[in-house]
Write a protein that holds these residues in place. Structure first.
Motif, PDB file in Angstrom:
ATOM      1  N   HIS A  65      -6.737  -2.967  -9.722  1.00 44.14           N
ATOM      2  CA  HIS A  65      -7.043  -1.822 -10.590  1.00 44.14           C
ATOM      3  C   HIS A  65      -6.988  -2.238 -12.056  1.00 44.14           C
ATOM      4  CE1 HIS A  65      -6.818   2.225 -12.334  1.00 44.14           C
ATOM      5  NE2 HIS A  65      -7.320   2.645 -11.187  1.00 44.14           N
ATOM      6  N   PRO A  66      -7.973  -1.798 -12.864  1.00 41.19           N
ATOM      7  CA  PRO A  66      -7.939  -2.129 -14.294  1.00 41.19           C
ATOM      8  C   PRO A  66      -6.690  -1.620 -14.993  1.00 41.19           C
ATOM      9  CG  PRO A  66     -10.080  -1.223 -13.657  1.00 41.19           C
ATOM     10  CD  PRO A  66      -9.160  -1.024 -12.494  1.00 41.19           C
ATOM     11  N   GLY A  67      -6.033  -0.620 -14.387  1.00 39.64           N
ATOM     12  CA  GLY A  67      -4.803  -0.108 -14.976  1.00 39.64           C
ATOM     13  C   GLY A  67      -3.626  -1.048 -14.843  1.00 39.64           C
ATOM     14  N   SER A  68      -3.820  -2.155 -14.121  1.00 40.70           N
ATOM     15  CA  SER A  68      -2.769  -3.173 -14.000  1.00 40.70           C
ATOM     16  C   SER A  68      -3.226  -4.429 -14.743  1.00 40.70           C
ATOM     17  CB  SER A  68      -2.510  -3.504 -12.524  1.00 40.70           C
ATOM     18  OG  SER A  68      -2.204  -2.339 -11.805  1.00 40.70           O
ATOM     19  N   LEU A 119      -4.741  -8.084 -13.237  1.00 39.24           N
ATOM     20  CA  LEU A 119      -6.138  -8.414 -13.488  1.00 39.24           C
ATOM     21  C   LEU A 119      -6.247  -9.705 -14.292  1.00 39.24           C
ATOM     22  CD1 LEU A 119      -9.100  -7.589 -13.226  1.00 39.24           C
ATOM     23  CD2 LEU A 119      -8.833  -6.227 -15.311  1.00 39.24           C
ATOM     24  N   ARG A 157     -12.196  -6.447  -8.927  1.00 36.31           N
ATOM     25  CA  ARG A 157     -12.456  -5.034  -8.646  1.00 36.31           C
ATOM     26  C   ARG A 157     -12.808  -4.821  -7.171  1.00 36.31           C
ATOM     27  NH1 ARG A 157     -11.908  -0.518 -11.368  1.00 36.31           N
ATOM     28  NH2 ARG A 157     -14.096   0.135 -11.380  1.00 36.31           N
ATOM     29  N   ARG A 169     -18.166   1.053  -4.354  1.00 36.40           N
ATOM     30  CA  ARG A 169     -17.774   2.226  -5.141  1.00 36.40           C
ATOM     31  C   ARG A 169     -18.836   3.325  -5.099  1.00 36.40           C
ATOM     32  NH1 ARG A 169     -13.168   1.225  -7.492  1.00 36.40           N
ATOM     33  NH2 ARG A 169     -12.501  -0.945  -7.550  1.00 36.40           N
ATOM     34  N   GLU A 215     -19.736  -4.911  -5.369  1.00 35.25           N
ATOM     35  CA  GLU A 215     -18.737  -4.037  -5.989  1.00 35.25           C
ATOM     36  C   GLU A 215     -19.280  -2.626  -6.176  1.00 35.25           C
ATOM     37  OE1 GLU A 215     -16.622  -1.965  -9.190  1.00 35.25           O
ATOM     38  OE2 GLU A 215     -18.683  -2.718  -9.291  1.00 35.25           O
ATOM     39  N   GLY A 266      -9.884  -4.708  -5.001  1.00 34.95           N
ATOM     40  CA  GLY A 266      -8.963  -3.588  -5.185  1.00 34.95           C
ATOM     41  C   GLY A 266      -7.981  -3.744  -6.321  1.00 34.95           C
TER      42      GLY A 266
END
Length: 440
Positions: free
Chosen positions: A128-131, A135, A123, A178, A174, A126
Motif C-alpha cells: 500500500h502507498p500508505g506504507s 514501498l 502495487r 484494480r 496492475e 498489495g
C-alpha cells in the motif's frame, strides 16, 4: 516548500541529469529503431529488415553499417525486429532531431520507466502507498536486482524497447487487478504490438475472469496490427513473420541470454554451433574496429532441432497452465503477483532467445522473497545472484558440474522461476477453504 513540489523539482533535475548521461550510452538497440525509421524516411522501407536465412544470425541489413557511419554512430549495428508500424511512426523524428538528442531523451525516459515498473509491481503485490517504508524497501530491492544484473544495465545502455514493454505489461496487470479493464487492455495491446510475448499474459486474463481487459487488448493490438499492414503492406509483414519464424528456429548462445537454450546448448547437446563475429569480417575497417566496444565479441548460433523445439514450446505451454493454476488458487495479492512473475519468467526462459532484459518485469517482483520468507528469502535471492556474478561460485560450478559462466546464468534463472512458483504456493499464501473467491 510542499513535499509534492520537492518531488517534482527533484524528478525534473534527475531527468535532466539522466538525459545528459544518456548521450554517452551506446544505445545500439535503439539505433536499430532509428535506422529502420531513417530507411522509411529516405524512401527505402524494404531495407528495414535483415535478409532471411535458415537461422537468425542477428545481422542488420548490409547497408546499415555505412549509414550508421554517416550518422557518426560507428560501431556495433543490430537488426530491427519489431512490427513495421513503429519504423513508420518514428520516421518523422529522424528529420527533426539528431540521434544523440533522441537517445538522451530515451535514456531518461527508460530510467523513469524502470522505477515505475518496480512501483507497479509493488502495487500488484498489495504493497500500500500508505506504507512508505515498505514501498521504499520494495523498490530498493527490485531496482538493485534489475540494475546489478544484466537485465537493467544492458537495457539502459542499449536503449532497449523491452523497458517500455515491461512497464506496459506490469501496468496492464496492475490496472486489471484494480478493476480498470480499459486502461489495462490498452496498455497490454500496445505491449503486444511492440512484442508478441505479452499476448501470452493476456491469455491468462481469460482464466482470471478479466474478459473486458482481454477484449480491449485484442482491439488495441489488432488495430495497431491493421494500421501496420495498411501503411507498410503485406510483403514487408510477410518478411517480418518469416524473420520471427527464423528466430523461433534458432538457438542463440551469448553471455547475455538467460534461457534454456543457453543452459542446454552450452553442453553442445543440440549440435555444433556456428560462431558469428560481432561485425562481418568483410565490413571491418580500422576505424570501425577502434569504435567497437569489444572487437573480438561474438555469439553462437545453430538451428533448433525439431524435437527440442517441440519440448521448448511444450515448456512454455506448461508454464501457462501452471501460472493459470496458481492464479486461480491465489488467496492474496502477493500470491497472485508471484504467479504473474512465474508466467513472465517461464515465457522468457523457455521461449526463443531469452535476452537478459526480458527479465526486467520478473525481477521487479524479487522483493516477494523477502516479504514471504524474510532472511531465508534474502539468502535464496542472493544465492541466485551469486550463480551469475560471483566468480568463485562460477568456478566451483565449472569444476564440479562443468557449467560455463553462461550456463550458470541459465541455472540461476531456472532457480528464480522455481522460487517464484514456491512463493505462490507457500502455505501463508494458499487459498483457505472458507474463501471461495481468489483475489485476482
Amino acid at each position: 516548500m510542499t513535499q509534492t513540489r520537492v518531488i517534482l523539482i527533484g524528478g525534473a533535475l534527475a531527468t535532466l541529469v539522466l538525459a545528459f548521461i544518456g548521450q554517452y550510452a551506446p544505445s545500439r538497440d535503439l539505433l536499430a529503431l532509428w535506422l529502420a525509421a531513417d530507411a522509411v524516411a529516405s524512401g527505402n522501407p524494404s531495407q528495414i529488415f535483415p535478409p532471411l536465412g535458415d537461422t537468425f544470425a542477428m545481422r542488420p541489413p548490409p547497408g546499415w553499417y555505412e549509414r550508421a557511419a554517416e550518422l557518426d554512430q560507428l560501431g556495433e549495428v543490430y537488426p530491427y525486429i519489431y512490427p513495421p508500424i513503429w519504423a513508420w511512426l518514428m520516421a518523422p523524428l529522424t528529420k527533426i532531431m539528431s540521434f544523440e538528442t533522441f537517445r538522451a531523451g530515451a535514456f531518461a525516459l527508460n530510467a523513469g520507466l524502470l522505477c515505475a515498473t518496480s512501483y507497479l509491481a509493488a502495487r500488484l503485490a498489495g504493497v500500500h502507498p500508505g506504507s512508505p517504508s515498505t514501498l521504499r524497501n520494495w523498490m530498493l530491492v527490485a531496482l538493485a536486482l534489475i540494475l546489478v544484473s544484466q537485465a537493467g544495465t544492458i537495457a539502459l545502455r542499449q536503449g532497449q524497447v523491452q523497458i517500455l514493454v515491461a512497464f506496459l505489461s506490469v501496468l496492464a496487470l496492475e490496472r486489471a487487478q484494480r478493476h480498470h479493464p480499459k486502461t489495462a487492455g490498452i496498455a497490454m495491446g500496445i505491449a503486444i504490438a511492440l512484442k508478441l510475448s505479452p499476448l501470452l499474459l493476456a491469455l491468462l486474463w481469460l482464466v482470471t475472469g478479466h474478459w473486458r481487459a482481454f477484449l480491449w487488448a485484442m482491439v488495441v493490438g489488432g488495430a495497431l496490427g491493421l494500421a501496420s499492414l495498411i501503411v507498410a503492406g503485406w510483403p514487408l509483414h510477410a518478411h517480418f513473420l518469416a524473420l520471427l519464424g527464423a528466430i523461433d528456429q534458432t538457438v542463440l548462445i551469448t553471455t547475455v541470454t538467460y534461457a534454456l537454450d543457453t543452459l542446454i546448448g552450452g553442453w553442445s547437446l543440440l549440435g555444433a554451433p556456428q560462431m558469428i563475429p560481432i561485425v562481418p569480417p568483410e565490413m571491418l575497417t580500422p576505424e570501425l574496429t577502434a569504435a567497437l566496444e569489444e572487437p573480438s565479441a561474438n555469439w553462437l548460433v545453430l538451428p533448433k532441432p525439431a524435437l527440442y523445439a517441440m519440448i521448448a514450446r511444450g515448456a512454455v505451454l506448461a508454464t501457462l497452465i501452471l501460472s493459470a493454476f496458481l492464479l486461480r488458487r491465489a488467496a492474496s495479492p502477493e500470491a497472485a503477483a508471484a504467479a504473474w512473475a512465474t508466467a513472465m519468467t517461464g515465457i522468457a526462459f523457455f521461449g526463443p532467445i531469452g535476452w537478459a532484459y526480458y527479465y526486467i518485469a520478473p525481477f521487479a517482483f524479487a522483493p516477494l522473497f523477502l516479504n514471504r520468507f524474510g532472511i531465508a528469502g534474502g539468502i535464496a535471492l542472493l544465492g541466485a545472484i551469486g550463480l551469475c556474478y560471483v566468480n568463485p561460485v562460477k568456478q566451483m560450478l565449472w569444476s564440479t558440474l562443468g557449467l560455463s559462466p553462461m550456463q550458470s546464468i541459465g541455472l540461476a534463472t531456472l532457480l528464480y522461476l522455481c522460487l517464484m512458483v514456491f512463493t505462490s504456493l507457500s502455505p501463508t499464501s494458499r487459498k483457505s477453504d472458507d474463501d471461495p473467491d481468489p483475489i485476482r
